[in-house]
Each structure stands twice: as structure tokens, then as C-alpha cells.
Design an enzyme around this catalytic site. Sequence first.
Site, PDB file in Angstrom:
ATOM      1  N   TYR A  15       0.836  -1.216   0.000  1.00  0.00           N
ATOM      2  CA  TYR A  15       0.000   0.000   0.000  1.00  0.00           C
ATOM      3  C   TYR A  15       0.864   1.257   0.000  1.00  0.00           C
ATOM      4  O   TYR A  15       0.581   2.212   0.733  1.00  0.00           O
ATOM      5  CB  TYR A  15      -0.951  -0.002   1.209  1.00  0.00           C
ATOM      6  CG  TYR A  15      -2.171  -0.860   0.974  1.00  0.00           C
ATOM      7  CD1 TYR A  15      -3.332  -0.322   0.426  1.00  0.00           C
ATOM      8  CD2 TYR A  15      -2.161  -2.217   1.284  1.00  0.00           C
ATOM      9  CE1 TYR A  15      -4.436  -1.111   0.179  1.00  0.00           C
ATOM     10  CE2 TYR A  15      -3.266  -3.015   1.037  1.00  0.00           C
ATOM     11  CZ  TYR A  15      -4.406  -2.452   0.482  1.00  0.00           C
ATOM     12  OH  TYR A  15      -5.509  -3.230   0.239  1.00  0.00           O
ATOM     13  N   TYR A 143     -14.380  -4.482   3.591  1.00  0.00           N
ATOM     14  CA  TYR A 143     -13.010  -4.870   3.240  1.00  0.00           C
ATOM     15  C   TYR A 143     -12.737  -6.219   3.892  1.00  0.00           C
ATOM     16  O   TYR A 143     -12.847  -6.365   5.110  1.00  0.00           O
ATOM     17  CB  TYR A 143     -11.974  -3.837   3.728  1.00  0.00           C
ATOM     18  CG  TYR A 143     -10.560  -4.298   3.434  1.00  0.00           C
ATOM     19  CD1 TYR A 143     -10.023  -4.164   2.163  1.00  0.00           C
ATOM     20  CD2 TYR A 143      -9.798  -4.928   4.406  1.00  0.00           C
ATOM     21  CE1 TYR A 143      -8.748  -4.627   1.871  1.00  0.00           C
ATOM     22  CE2 TYR A 143      -8.519  -5.402   4.127  1.00  0.00           C
ATOM     23  CZ  TYR A 143      -8.002  -5.251   2.861  1.00  0.00           C
ATOM     24  OH  TYR A 143      -6.741  -5.725   2.570  1.00  0.00           O
ATOM     25  N   ASP A 249     -16.778 -11.812   9.571  1.00  0.00           N
ATOM     26  CA  ASP A 249     -15.347 -11.546   9.439  1.00  0.00           C
ATOM     27  C   ASP A 249     -14.939 -10.694  10.635  1.00  0.00           C
ATOM     28  O   ASP A 249     -15.095  -9.475  10.636  1.00  0.00           O
ATOM     29  CB  ASP A 249     -15.084 -10.829   8.110  1.00  0.00           C
ATOM     30  CG  ASP A 249     -13.628 -10.391   7.961  1.00  0.00           C
ATOM     31  OD1 ASP A 249     -12.837 -10.575   8.909  1.00  0.00           O
ATOM     32  OD2 ASP A 249     -13.279  -9.855   6.889  1.00  0.00           O
ATOM     33  N   LYS A 278      -5.264 -11.269  12.880  1.00  0.00           N
ATOM     34  CA  LYS A 278      -4.738 -10.057  13.529  1.00  0.00           C
ATOM     35  C   LYS A 278      -4.411 -10.255  15.010  1.00  0.00           C
ATOM     36  O   LYS A 278      -3.395 -10.851  15.339  1.00  0.00           O
ATOM     37  CB  LYS A 278      -5.708  -8.887  13.316  1.00  0.00           C
ATOM     38  CG  LYS A 278      -5.751  -8.427  11.849  1.00  0.00           C
ATOM     39  CD  LYS A 278      -6.287  -7.041  11.707  1.00  0.00           C
ATOM     40  CE  LYS A 278      -6.443  -6.610  10.257  1.00  0.00           C
ATOM     41  NZ  LYS A 278      -5.266  -6.008   9.671  1.00  0.00           N
TER      42      LYS A 278
END
Length: 434
Positions: A15, A143, A249, A278
Amino acid sequence: MSLVDRDRKHLWHPYTQMLTQPDPLPIARGEGVYLYTDDGRKIMDGVSSWWVNIHGHSHPKLNAALAAQAREIEQVIFAGCTHRPAVELAERLVNVIPAGLNRIFYSDNGSTAVEAAIKMALQYWRNREQPQRTTLITLHHSYHGDTVGAMSASEDSLFTRAFAPLLFPVVRAHPPYCYRCPLGLKRATCQIDCLGDLARCLQENSGKTAAVLVEPMLQGAGGMIVWPAEFLAGVRALCDSHGVLMIADEVLTGFGRTGRMFACEHAGVTPDILCLSKALTAGYLPLGVTAATEGIYDAFLSEDRGKTFFHGHSYTANPLACAVAIASLKLFEENGVMARVQRLEQQLRNGLEPLRGMAPVGDVRVIGAVGVVELEGDGGYLDQIGPRLGAAFLERGLLLRPLGNILYFMPPYAITDSEAEWALQQIREVVGGL
Ligand SMILES: Cc1ncc(COP(=O)(O)O)c(C=O)c1O
């Protein structure tokens, strides 16, 4: 040559527009909520190192768990083998994730946890002799990751457009983005009318839909959108009434980020499939989990080996990652981590609400350990205000990475009251000076 010069010679960062981006920060070490650079700077990690760190950097107990596991077994194939960290982590997880999710399928990051969930849902229906159920319903502004399936499920956006020819079609419904209500209503008086769009999508795709995939309570990279819990309850109810699977999610929201251990708890719902990554390993190592109900798992049991779930990764259930994840779950119990997150939520609210109504602030949103200031205008992710703000905060010793006009502060939960107060003061000063 400096570390940054050597980096510039060979590396390509995620990114990152390599031509115009400022030099990367040369990080030498981390401790608590602080990162220390090679050239002597001390910088507060206000983004939890891409939303993964929760207990602080280089935590002594997590370090010890990692070292101890490395002395036993570092990695082993997980097809045909098992090991204590994988088993113990699964036992601990099924006790903390929403009740009814009894099966743990490991992978190695958030995108793969989502890919596995999508594939699991489709093959579930195929194994149940309903192969026509292939449609995935997701939400605008979602996302779910950067692999091809996860990108397909995500919002059609700058992040995915270059890859459009590779993506499979999905049906997208309205999210409850109250600040920019898709129906032009006000939360104080609406009846969560935006759910009607999901109902319509389900109706129009009746008999064809495999699953509805959502980021419960907090849509992250798509704009840090905080939901009313009623919407989440409504998603579960609609999935039930249409007989389709619900996939949650919780790659970002899992492990306390929204003030509950899992965001689904805000509405007391259990999804059919849950994606985690995460903070699962407290920010130490990549690990993904796709948890499923026994009903989903049963559909894959057969004398016919063709019904096997053919999905796996080299580092599935990596023992080092599992060992750190276990140590992280222990810290939740030992340190009263959830009570800390709830206090932090109040502090974020008190610290950011004064910005509401102040030009150019459009909206202030807080949930758990996430504080969001949405600035007016809609320049999207490429809005120049993002890098400008990032640079201004970095000069003050605070690492933030705005999503265009959406500024957010998402520190490790281990942040102290005074550290959080300092960061909030920086945010009020910088935003107040715009
Ligand atoms: C909700 C959600 N799902 C999936 C992902 C993808 O995770 P990863 O970056 O580990 O592939 C992310 C990453 O930000 C996320 O926020």
C-alpha cells in the site's frame, strides 16, 4: 549506507506509492505502545501496527512463550500431524468465541481466513446437494482482504479495480453507515430501515445464495463505520429466515477491539462461520482461524473423499503462532484486559466528542478501543488530507495512518490512561487547527 538507503535499494512496501512516499521509519525496537527508531526517535504506535497489537510490543510473557515453543517444535505439516499448541488453542478458542462454533480450521492470515470461509460455505451447499447456492452477499464499504476471493467480497474500490477481470461477482447491500445514511434518514428516528436492502438482495437471490458475509459492528478499511447492534441482529435474523449461512469476518474486531471479546456479542448472535486473525496472536505472528458450527463440519464427513475440504497452507497451525495465541488468551484473564478496553472506550469518547460539530469534522465515532474522526468531504482513500495529517502527527511522535479523510486512533489496549490522554490531546490540537 543507512538502513533506509538499503531499504530503498531492494524493497517494495505494501500500500505504498514507492515514488512519492516519504522514507519508511527505521524501527529498531518496540516496548509497550512505543516504537523506537534507529535514529533515536520514540513514536507512539496509534495503529497497533496495522490493528494487530493489543498487549504492547515485545511483551515479556509473549516473548517467553515464543522462545519456549521454539525449543520444542517450530513447524510441522498439519495434514496427518497434530501438536499441543494447535489443540490447546482450539480448546481455548471454542470456550471464548460465540457459543456453537465448535470447529477450528487454521490458516495463516486474515485474507486466508476469509478465503477459507467463502470456500467452506460454497462447498457446504455442494456437499448438501444444493450446488446452485453460489451467490455471496456482502455489504458496500466492506473490506475482507487482498487475495482474489477476499477482494471479490470487498467493496468495488480503488483497492480492487485493477484486478476486476479476476474477481467473481457478488451482490452488495447497504451497510448501516449512519453518517452517510444510504436512505437519508437519521439514526435517532430510523427503524434500521437500511436492512431492507439486504432483505431485498436475499429475496431476489432466493435459492441461489450461499452466504451473507459481514464485518460485524465495525467496517474497518472501508471507512471505520460503527454499526448499531440492531443491524447485526437483523443480519442474523434475515439469514435464518432465508436459510442461508452467515459469515462474520472478525479479523479486525475479534479479541476485544470493539469492547466485547467478539463483536458478535453486541447482538448476542452466533454466525455459522467466523473468521479471525490479527490480534489472535497479539500481533506477533501470522495466523488465521475459520471457525464453523458442527453442522457445517458434518457436511464434509463422507466415505466419498471428494467431499473433503481441499484447502490448506504450508504454515497452517504454525506451533509458534499457536503458542503465542495461547499466551495472549491467558493475558486476557490475568490482566483484566476487557475491563481495560471498556475504560479506554470511555476515555476515547470523552477525548474525541469535543471535536464534534467543529469544522471540518463531519462525524465522531467510538467503539471499544477505536476512536474515529471523519472529516467532511469525500476525497476517499486518496484524499491528500490523509498523508498531510499523518505527517503532522508523526512530527509530534504519534503514528497514525488516516484512510483519506477518515482519521482513526486504534492503540494497543495496554496503553495507559496518561499515554492515551497525550494522544487525544495531539488529535484535538491537530484537527482543531485545520
Ligand atoms: C475485516 C478484515 N478482514 C480481512 C482482512 C485481511 O487480513 P490480512 O491483512 O491479514 O490478510 C483485514 C485486514 O485489514 C480486515 O480488516
